[in-house]
Design a protein around this motif. Sequence first.
Motif, PDB file in Angstrom:
ATOM      1  N   MET A 475      38.841  28.157  18.776  1.00 10.85           N
ATOM      2  CA  MET A 475      39.973  27.583  19.509  1.00 10.85           C
ATOM      3  C   MET A 475      41.275  28.283  19.135  1.00 10.85           C
ATOM      4  SD  MET A 475      38.644  25.641  21.606  1.00 10.85           S
ATOM      5  CE  MET A 475      40.195  25.099  22.328  1.00 10.85           C
ATOM      6  N   ASP A 476      41.384  28.742  17.886  1.00 20.22           N
ATOM      7  CA  ASP A 476      42.572  29.519  17.503  1.00 20.22           C
ATOM      8  C   ASP A 476      42.653  30.788  18.330  1.00 20.22           C
ATOM      9  OD1 ASP A 476      43.267  27.628  15.683  1.00 20.22           O
ATOM     10  OD2 ASP A 476      42.649  28.756  13.909  1.00 20.22           O
ATOM     11  N   ALA A 477      41.496  31.389  18.601  1.00 22.22           N
ATOM     12  CA  ALA A 477      41.474  32.595  19.427  1.00 22.22           C
ATOM     13  C   ALA A 477      42.019  32.292  20.816  1.00 22.22           C
ATOM     14  CB  ALA A 477      40.058  33.153  19.510  1.00 22.22           C
ATOM     15  N   PHE A 478      41.649  31.113  21.352  1.00 26.35           N
ATOM     16  CA  PHE A 478      42.143  30.748  22.681  1.00 26.35           C
ATOM     17  C   PHE A 478      43.639  30.435  22.654  1.00 26.35           C
ATOM     18  CE2 PHE A 478      43.110  27.359  25.792  1.00 26.35           C
ATOM     19  CZ  PHE A 478      42.915  28.084  26.946  1.00 26.35           C
ATOM     20  N   TYR A 479      44.057  29.620  21.669  1.00 23.05           N
ATOM     21  CA  TYR A 479      45.462  29.218  21.606  1.00 23.05           C
ATOM     22  C   TYR A 479      46.387  30.404  21.316  1.00 23.05           C
ATOM     23  CZ  TYR A 479      43.634  24.436  21.237  1.00 23.05           C
ATOM     24  OH  TYR A 479      42.997  23.249  21.470  1.00 23.05           O
ATOM     25  N   ASP A 480      45.996  31.262  20.366  1.00 19.33           N
ATOM     26  CA  ASP A 480      46.897  32.325  19.891  1.00 19.33           C
ATOM     27  C   ASP A 480      46.780  33.615  20.681  1.00 19.33           C
ATOM     28  OD1 ASP A 480      47.791  30.605  17.926  1.00 19.33           O
ATOM     29  OD2 ASP A 480      46.333  31.307  16.435  1.00 19.33           O
ATOM     30  N   VAL A 481      45.689  33.773  21.408  1.00 19.55           N
ATOM     31  CA  VAL A 481      45.500  35.019  22.156  1.00 19.55           C
ATOM     32  C   VAL A 481      45.239  34.746  23.638  1.00 19.55           C
ATOM     33  CG1 VAL A 481      44.136  37.125  22.376  1.00 19.55           C
ATOM     34  CG2 VAL A 481      44.631  36.207  20.108  1.00 19.55           C
ATOM     35  N   GLY A 482      44.283  33.849  23.908  1.00 19.00           N
ATOM     36  CA  GLY A 482      43.915  33.593  25.298  1.00 19.00           C
ATOM     37  C   GLY A 482      45.091  33.121  26.139  1.00 19.00           C
ATOM     38  N   LEU A 483      45.869  32.177  25.618  1.00 15.69           N
ATOM     39  CA  LEU A 483      47.018  31.678  26.375  1.00 15.69           C
ATOM     40  C   LEU A 483      48.061  32.769  26.589  1.00 15.69           C
ATOM     41  CD1 LEU A 483      47.428  28.144  24.743  1.00 15.69           C
ATOM     42  CD2 LEU A 483      46.557  28.678  27.033  1.00 15.69           C
ATOM     43  N   TRP A 484      48.218  33.641  25.596  1.00 18.25           N
ATOM     44  CA  TRP A 484      49.167  34.755  25.747  1.00 18.25           C
ATOM     45  C   TRP A 484      48.657  35.750  26.781  1.00 18.25           C
ATOM     46  CZ3 TRP A 484      54.037  35.240  24.641  1.00 18.25           C
ATOM     47  CH2 TRP A 484      54.606  34.443  23.640  1.00 18.25           C
ATOM     48  N   TYR A 485      47.354  35.984  26.804  1.00 11.87           N
ATOM     49  CA  TYR A 485      46.791  36.836  27.861  1.00 11.87           C
ATOM     50  C   TYR A 485      47.130  36.265  29.230  1.00 11.87           C
ATOM     51  CZ  TYR A 485      43.814  39.970  25.026  1.00 11.87           C
ATOM     52  OH  TYR A 485      43.353  40.938  24.173  1.00 11.87           O
ATOM     53  N   MET A 486      46.953  34.968  29.366  1.00 17.37           N
ATOM     54  CA  MET A 486      47.220  34.321  30.651  1.00 17.37           C
ATOM     55  C   MET A 486      48.699  34.469  31.025  1.00 17.37           C
ATOM     56  SD  MET A 486      44.914  30.873  30.136  1.00 17.37           S
ATOM     57  CE  MET A 486      45.362  30.176  31.732  1.00 17.37           C
ATOM     58  N   ALA A 487      49.585  34.196  30.070  1.00 15.07           N
ATOM     59  CA  ALA A 487      51.016  34.246  30.360  1.00 15.07           C
ATOM     60  C   ALA A 487      51.458  35.667  30.692  1.00 15.07           C
ATOM     61  CB  ALA A 487      51.803  33.709  29.160  1.00 15.07           C
ATOM     62  N   LEU A 488      50.989  36.640  29.914  1.00 15.87           N
ATOM     63  CA  LEU A 488      51.445  38.019  30.111  1.00 15.87           C
ATOM     64  C   LEU A 488      50.835  38.652  31.362  1.00 15.87           C
ATOM     65  CD1 LEU A 488      51.309  39.269  26.407  1.00 15.87           C
ATOM     66  CD2 LEU A 488      53.365  38.873  27.774  1.00 15.87           C
ATOM     67  N   VAL A 489      49.520  38.501  31.540  1.00 15.30           N
ATOM     68  CA  VAL A 489      48.866  39.093  32.716  1.00 15.30           C
ATOM     69  C   VAL A 489      49.393  38.443  33.989  1.00 15.30           C
ATOM     70  CG1 VAL A 489      46.677  39.404  33.922  1.00 15.30           C
ATOM     71  CG2 VAL A 489      46.812  39.777  31.453  1.00 15.30           C
ATOM     72  N   GLY A 490      49.546  37.104  33.941  1.00 16.59           N
ATOM     73  CA  GLY A 490      50.089  36.414  35.105  1.00 16.59           C
ATOM     74  C   GLY A 490      51.495  36.882  35.429  1.00 16.59           C
ATOM     75  N   ALA A 491      52.341  37.029  34.389  1.00 13.93           N
ATOM     76  CA  ALA A 491      53.717  37.472  34.623  1.00 13.93           C
ATOM     77  C   ALA A 491      53.756  38.895  35.173  1.00 13.93           C
ATOM     78  CB  ALA A 491      54.506  37.386  33.314  1.00 13.93           C
ATOM     79  N   ILE A 492      52.907  39.768  34.646  1.00 10.80           N
ATOM     80  CA  ILE A 492      52.897  41.166  35.105  1.00 10.80           C
ATOM     81  C   ILE A 492      52.468  41.248  36.572  1.00 10.80           C
ATOM     82  CG2 ILE A 492      51.747  43.397  34.813  1.00 10.80           C
ATOM     83  CD1 ILE A 492      51.631  42.752  31.779  1.00 10.80           C
ATOM     84  N   LEU A 493      51.369  40.534  36.921  1.00  9.14           N
ATOM     85  CA  LEU A 493      50.897  40.576  38.311  1.00  9.14           C
ATOM     86  C   LEU A 493      51.905  39.937  39.256  1.00  9.14           C
ATOM     87  CD1 LEU A 493      47.102  39.762  37.848  1.00  9.14           C
ATOM     88  CD2 LEU A 493      48.134  41.964  38.459  1.00  9.14           C
ATOM     89  N   TRP A 494      52.545  38.854  38.798  1.00  4.97           N
ATOM     90  CA  TRP A 494      53.541  38.185  39.633  1.00  4.97           C
ATOM     91  C   TRP A 494      54.736  39.099  39.911  1.00  4.97           C
ATOM     92  CZ3 TRP A 494      58.347  35.509  38.058  1.00  4.97           C
ATOM     93  CH2 TRP A 494      58.912  34.785  39.108  1.00  4.97           C
ATOM     94  N   LEU A 495      55.181  39.833  38.867  1.00 12.20           N
ATOM     95  CA  LEU A 495      56.296  40.762  39.039  1.00 12.20           C
ATOM     96  C   LEU A 495      55.893  41.957  39.899  1.00 12.20           C
ATOM     97  CD1 LEU A 495      57.812  40.729  35.431  1.00 12.20           C
ATOM     98  CD2 LEU A 495      58.842  39.778  37.510  1.00 12.20           C
ATOM     99  N   LEU A 496      54.669  42.442  39.701  1.00  8.40           N
ATOM    100  CA  LEU A 496      54.217  43.579  40.510  1.00  8.40           C
ATOM    101  C   LEU A 496      54.157  43.220  41.988  1.00  8.40           C
ATOM    102  CD1 LEU A 496      51.371  45.158  38.337  1.00  8.40           C
ATOM    103  CD2 LEU A 496      53.640  46.110  38.811  1.00  8.40           C
ATOM    104  N   GLY A 497      53.940  41.938  42.267  1.00  7.14           N
ATOM    105  CA  GLY A 497      53.898  41.518  43.655  1.00  7.14           C
ATOM    106  C   GLY A 497      55.213  41.734  44.371  1.00  7.14           C
ATOM    107  N   SER A 498      56.306  41.864  43.602  1.00  5.73           N
ATOM    108  CA  SER A 498      57.618  42.111  44.212  1.00  5.73           C
ATOM    109  C   SER A 498      57.810  43.577  44.570  1.00  5.73           C
ATOM    110  CB  SER A 498      58.723  41.668  43.245  1.00  5.73           C
ATOM    111  OG  SER A 498      58.576  40.309  42.913  1.00  5.73           O
ATOM    112  N   PHE A 499      56.968  44.442  44.007  1.00  4.83           N
ATOM    113  CA  PHE A 499      57.152  45.883  44.218  1.00  4.83           C
ATOM    114  C   PHE A 499      55.981  46.528  44.959  1.00  4.83           C
ATOM    115  CE2 PHE A 499      59.319  44.693  40.281  1.00  4.83           C
ATOM    116  CZ  PHE A 499      60.611  45.120  40.542  1.00  4.83           C
ATOM    117  N   LEU A 500      54.823  45.891  44.868  1.00  2.96           N
ATOM    118  CA  LEU A 500      53.627  46.465  45.491  1.00  2.96           C
ATOM    119  C   LEU A 500      53.128  45.548  46.598  1.00  2.96           C
ATOM    120  CD1 LEU A 500      51.712  47.610  42.266  1.00  2.96           C
ATOM    121  CD2 LEU A 500      53.149  49.014  43.772  1.00  2.96           C
TER     122      LEU A 500
END
Length: 640
Positions: A475-500
């Motif tokens: 669960m530490d792996a999910f809380y400390d890494v998995g959630l950050w993957y979700m936040a960062l990947v989601g933010a990157i794809l969301w921002l790319l949607g403004s340019f691509l």
Amino acid sequence: MAIENMSRFQLYIFDKDRKPLLKRLQKFADVHFVDVRRNAKDDDVLPAPDVSLEWQQNNEVISKVQWMLQLLEPYKEKPGMIQGLKEGLPQASLEQLYDLQESYPWEELYQYLQSAHQTGEDKKNQIANRKQEMEELQPVRATDIPLEALGEHRMTITQWGTIQSKQLEAFEEQTKDEPYLVLEKIAEDGQTLYWQASFLKEDRHRQEDLLRKAGFQPMQVQGEGTPADRIRVLEEEIRQLENDREEARNRIKSKLKELPELHAYFEALQNRKLRLETQGKFGQTAYTTSIEGYVPTVEIDRFKKAVEDVSGQAYVADFTDAERDNAEVPIRLKNNSLVSPFESLTEMYAMPHYNEIDPTPLFAPFYWLFFGMMGADIGYGIILLAITFVALKFFNLTEGMRRFVKFFFYLSFAVIGWGVIYGSFLGGLVAMPALIDMNKDFMVMLILSVALGLVHLFFAMAIKAYMSVRDGNPMDAFYDVGLWYMALVGAILWLLGSFLPLPAIVGKIAMVVMIIGMVGIVLFGARDSESIVGRLVGGLYELYGISSYIGDFVSYTRLMALGLSSAFIGYAANLIVGMLFQAGIIGYILGFVVFLGFHFFNVFLTMLSGYVHTARLTYVEFFGKFYEGGGVPFKKFVHP
């Protein structure tokens, strides 16, 4: 490719075997001792063997041998740098060192060198005194007054002395009314005037006080004849003293043949010092010695064999696997020949704890890749390859230096590879086809740099997740890494949607994933906090850390920037050389010098920048995501 497994041992031997066993274990080398009293209670403490007198005597000998080495080394004919690298440092086995320690006549050599050195120093001081006397006499060299006229006579005293020209008027004013003081100027040297003063012996104290107040500084002269005669005598004495001093130096030089054995003897003394200091970690009873430490697990049988060579079967040894969470467990890295040269970067930062993982094989491919991007020139890579190949093939390097050179040998292939990708050869000297044109494709290089940085960071986070799962905390792996993957990947794809031109559904899904990740970070980022308020505030602070990722991504733009700067410096050098070549034969000569100088300087600057900045990306961006470090390096039981 990992941290080498260690075993903790407790060893009990008869005290009579302590010293010979230490000698035998130095040959074994792969043992790391710890203090037997580190966890003992006061009533359980065993005293250490008292070797203070031996330690003191050994240190005194070390100081004297070190003095002899420092005395002899300047007289040694230094080989050229290339020849010195070929020859390397003299090597001696421990067996040879032990024999030398017992038999080397260092005291006789020390007395001989000390006598010769003292003689030389005495002659040097005598030469300095005579040169000073000559310097004082030079201004009055032309006077024909004999030196015997100076000093005390039956009724008078005669002195030579100096005054400064600016004091002359005051000097004459203060001494003009003295009937029994005879003054005569005998020489002049710039602003310094030389005078002879004669006065009655019975009036000595008053006259000397008067002269002193008037600015008269007495000279200390001695000898016979005129100043010119005395100077000639001093010159002859100096020549003789120089000959004597040279003879003393030749006496010292005659012992240069002792240097190799003297170095070996010094090494033997240092190893003896290590053995003596190590005994401070042991415990001693009337008849036995208690020893604790660590050995690599694969070396246990060899360790037992070393003990049995000295004690036979008269010992007790207990071996247990080292505790994973024990911070005192020494760390030794074990990697293959491709990865081991990169271990120096891990050691320079901090060794891992025993319960961590060895980061070397994990960062090595990225380091190789990033260094190549910053160098990115076929010619520079070939130069680095040639230099390191020659050094590895023909030079007698120490183990540490060989590993360092091999490190750059491997990196040279990355520089060549990226040079092929960028089509760069000595700053564009030769036109090459390019997959990425450094003169045009700046945006491609920027995107590539940031994309590689993203992979680098996400891989580091994945390592952190693996360590959490390995330690039984999925669960530490999910809380400390998995959630950050979700936040960062989601933010990157969301921002790319403004340019691509991405499908609208991709942007919506990305935004939802980003929000879920961010909410999860706020809720679970500070889950160890005891209060709900503390947990939420701590979670918000953790989420604020997303701003640091922006800085991390920007850091990777140096992959592009340093690659371009190296190429443009080389290109500028080529332009200058091209202009010089238009100036005829002189221009060709100057152009050739500029070409070599600029490009070799650029090679050095590029490799240094690549080394430093890639290390920075490793230490700050990569290690910062998962690596703690701070482990204790495994210390071989032998003087380095």
